[in-house]
Scaffold this active site. Structure first.
Site, PDB file in Angstrom:
ATOM      1  N   HIS A   1      -4.408  -2.450  -4.563  1.00  0.00           N
ATOM      2  CA  HIS A   1      -3.176  -2.050  -4.228  1.00  0.00           C
ATOM      3  C   HIS A   1      -2.579  -0.818  -4.128  1.00  0.00           C
ATOM      4  O   HIS A   1      -1.627  -0.809  -2.863  1.00  0.00           O
ATOM      5  CB  HIS A   1      -2.276  -3.136  -4.286  1.00  0.00           C
ATOM      6  CG  HIS A   1      -2.729  -4.520  -3.972  1.00  0.00           C
ATOM      7  ND1 HIS A   1      -1.544  -5.732  -3.716  1.00  0.00           N
ATOM      8  CD2 HIS A   1      -2.875  -5.331  -5.087  1.00  0.00           C
ATOM      9  CE1 HIS A   1      -2.099  -6.426  -3.834  1.00  0.00           C
ATOM     10  NE2 HIS A   1      -2.972  -7.014  -4.567  1.00  0.00           N
TER      11      HIS A   1
ATOM     12  N   ASP B   1       1.784   6.814  -1.680  1.00  0.00           N
ATOM     13  CA  ASP B   1       2.266   5.297  -2.322  1.00  0.00           C
ATOM     14  C   ASP B   1       0.907   4.535  -1.193  1.00  0.00           C
ATOM     15  O   ASP B   1       0.757   4.956  -0.505  1.00  0.00           O
ATOM     16  CB  ASP B   1       3.756   4.543  -1.101  1.00  0.00           C
ATOM     17  CG  ASP B   1       4.185   4.464  -2.166  1.00  0.00           C
ATOM     18  OD1 ASP B   1       3.709   3.469  -2.457  1.00  0.00           O
ATOM     19  OD2 ASP B   1       5.474   3.496  -1.517  1.00  0.00           O
TER      20      ASP B   1
HETATM   21  O1  F6P Z   1       0.936  -0.643  -6.774  1.00  0.00           O
HETATM   22  C1  F6P Z   1       0.661  -0.978  -7.991  1.00  0.00           C
HETATM   23  C2  F6P Z   1       1.458  -2.303  -9.131  1.00  0.00           C
HETATM   24  O2  F6P Z   1       0.730  -2.953  -9.070  1.00  0.00           O
HETATM   25  C3  F6P Z   1       2.112  -3.310  -7.682  1.00  0.00           C
HETATM   26  O3  F6P Z   1       1.707  -4.225  -7.308  1.00  0.00           O
HETATM   27  C4  F6P Z   1       3.489  -2.848  -8.364  1.00  0.00           C
HETATM   28  O4  F6P Z   1       4.796  -3.537  -7.423  1.00  0.00           O
HETATM   29  C5  F6P Z   1       3.600  -1.676  -9.497  1.00  0.00           C
HETATM   30  O5  F6P Z   1       2.870  -1.455  -9.619  1.00  0.00           O
HETATM   31  C6  F6P Z   1       4.335  -2.545 -10.099  1.00  0.00           C
HETATM   32  O6  F6P Z   1       3.946  -1.887 -12.185  1.00  0.00           O
HETATM   33  P1  F6P Z   1       3.996  -2.785 -12.893  1.00  0.00           P
HETATM   34  O7  F6P Z   1       3.103  -3.473 -13.394  1.00  0.00           O
HETATM   35  O8  F6P Z   1       3.231  -1.263 -13.799  1.00  0.00           O
HETATM   36  O9  F6P Z   1       5.319  -2.795 -13.669  1.00  0.00           O
END
Ligand code: F6P
Length: 485
Positions: free
Chosen positions: A172, A381
């Site tokens: 992602h 991003d």
């Molecule tokens: O962008 C990657 C990601 O895992 C997203 O899916 C999510 O919004 C974000 O990072 C959340 O990060 P964390 O799980 O570290 O709070």
């Protein structure tokens, strides 16, 4: 698992559809909000299946088995399977390797990367733990869908232990060029781990290209660049670009709710300026919050006519607060907000409203409705769903989306005003243009944007996954030439 049971999907991700919170009255099971949850959960609710995830709490003891919960509560449709992590694992795997090595590396922040062998070892162990839990849940005919940089080694584990299992993996975040990836001492392990899957998805073709070049250069794998196929260990791995979509109709519905519209109106009245700009994101150095604030300050210096007439709401959602880089950024952002406000506020006017908290969906949409200009200006991003959410919420087709050219979504969102977030003066000039943009141009751009976001929504994205898996199932032919066998 019985062969007679219908095939199901087993989702695997670091965070899942629920967060588990330990309270004095026991474990609270709280629905999680994320793009992935909005995309996949409706499917699990309809068809059943399992979601394997950490759940966000510290394991009560070393060898806790992990909860298996029928969810949603009261009307169970699928199973949430917890992979419990100890305090050490959370620290070394989550705050450590994933968010202090892979995250900065994939976002091109090499100076923030910390490569430590004990953090890498924890990553290896936690990936093995996720794979073991997945194998307990998945039957021979099931499809396993693994997500993101936290779990790059899971596909190879699954392939080794159960070769016939159908696997899909979606990455992602950006995938870096191999010149950068090569700085990671364990880069080839990450690549080999990912090649355990059948189908590998990214948001953009540029990330696909980087991945294909990396496996060709660093592993010597045979690659068909045009078709997006890697030949590896007598298998072929399909690699493709499928930018994630949002639930467009859900945002339109929320935006049409009288309560949301009234809340948006109230927000505007409270702030009381002619033009309102908004930014919403996790407080993360990749998001360009500091640079955006500096550009806002530059705008007020260079275009004083906006003083008293334009304000910025900056919502910074708390994130990864145990990682030093995030704590340091919070201090810098808050000091910068303080400076701008002390320079330009008067008794009635405040140029920046800063909130360090998350917003529930209905409140978020009210903010989108209140904002004349949406500033989405990350330094890098993978995609960015906030930009799409703003577009979907603007039912009257007014509003301006200012978008960083380094957000993956910039490839798709052609009606956005693009900026280079490293160029503070340039960004200030574009803020000026966006704040002054006339209705006719706003609506021309919004129409284009809405068309794209509506067509390439979350249902389209799920369909891409189904089609990719169908191709995998139907394929035959020569898979020789593998350098990795
Ligand atoms: O962008 C990657 C990601 O895992 C997203 O899916 C999510 O919004 C974000 O990072 C959340 O990060 P964390 O799980 O570290 O709070």
């Amino acid at each position: 698992m019985s062969q007679k049971q219908p095939a199901k999907i087993v989702m695997v991700s670091n965070r899942g559809s629920y967060n588990l919170q330990a309270t004095r009255d026991g474990i609270q099971v709280v629905p999680a909000i994320s793009g992935l949850v909005s995309a996949v959960e409706p499917f699990l609710r309809e068809k059943g299946g399992v979601w394997v995830a950490w759940g966000g709490r510290e394991a009560p003891q070393e060898n806790s088995p992990g909860l298996r919960l029928p969810v949603p509560e009261g009307n169970p449709a699928y199973t949430f399977r917890e992979v419990p992590l100890t305090a050490d694992e959370i620290n070394l795997y989550y705050h450590g390797f994933t968010n202090s090595a892979l995250w900065p590396l994939c976002h091109y922040f090499l100076e923030k990367c910390r490569y430590e062998v004990r953090e890498w070892s924890a990553y290896v162990d936690v990936n093995a733990k996720f794979a073991a839990a997945t194998l307990e849940e998945a039957g021979e005919r099931d499809t396993v869908w693994v997500n993101d940089y936290h779990l790059a080694l899971v596909p190879a584990h699954l392939r080794h232990r159960r070769p016939q299992l159908k696997q899909f993996f979606f990455w992602h975040i950006p995938f870096p060029h191999h010149d950068l990836l090569a700085t990671l001492p364990w880069a080839t392990h990450i690549l080999r781990g990912l090649l355990g899957t059948d189908v590998l998805g990214f948001h953009l073709q540029a990330y696909v290209d980087n991945f294909l070049q990396a496996v060709a250069h660093m592993l010597g794998a045979r690659v068909d660049f045009e078709a997006g196929i890697v030949f590896w260990e007598q298998r072929r791995i399909h690699v493709g670009a499928w930018p994630m979509g949002i639930d467009y109709q859900a945002f339109q519905r929320q935006a049409a709710s009288p309560a949301t519209m009234a809340r948006a109106q109230k927000l505007r009245e409270q702030i009381g300026v002619e033009r309102l700009a908004l930014s919403v994101e996790r407080l993360d150095y990749t998001k360009g919050i500091l640079e955006r604030l500096l550009a806002w300050e530059r705008l007020l210096e260079e275009a004083p006519e906006w003083r008293g007439r334009a304000a910025l709401i900056q919502v910074a959602v708390p994130s990864r607060t145990a990682v030093p880089a995030y704590r340091q950024l919070k201090e810098q952002v808050e000091a910068t907000v303080g400076r701008i406000n002390s320079r330009f506020s008067d008794g009635n006017y405040q140029p920046v409203y800063y909130f360090w908290r998350g917003l529930p969906r209905r409140e978020l949409v009210a903010y989108y409705l209140a904002a004349d200009v949406m500033l989405v200006t990350p330094l890098r991003d993978g995609l960015n769903l906030v930009a799409k959410e703003y577009v979907a919420s603007r039912r009257d087709q007014t509003g301006v989306l200012v978008l960083s050219r380094f957000a993956g979504a910039a490839q798709e969102l052609k009606g956005a005003v693009l900026v280079n977030p490293y160029d503070i003066d340039g960004m200030a000039m574009i803020f000026n243009t966006a704040l002054g943009m006339g209705r006719a141009e706003q609506s021309k751009r919004l129409q284009l944007l809405q068309e794209r976001v509506r067509r390439h929504d979350v249902h389209w994205w799920m369909n891409c996954f189904h089609q990719a898996m169908a191709v995998r199932e139907g394929e035959t032919g020569d898979v020789s030439g593998s350098a990795g066998s």
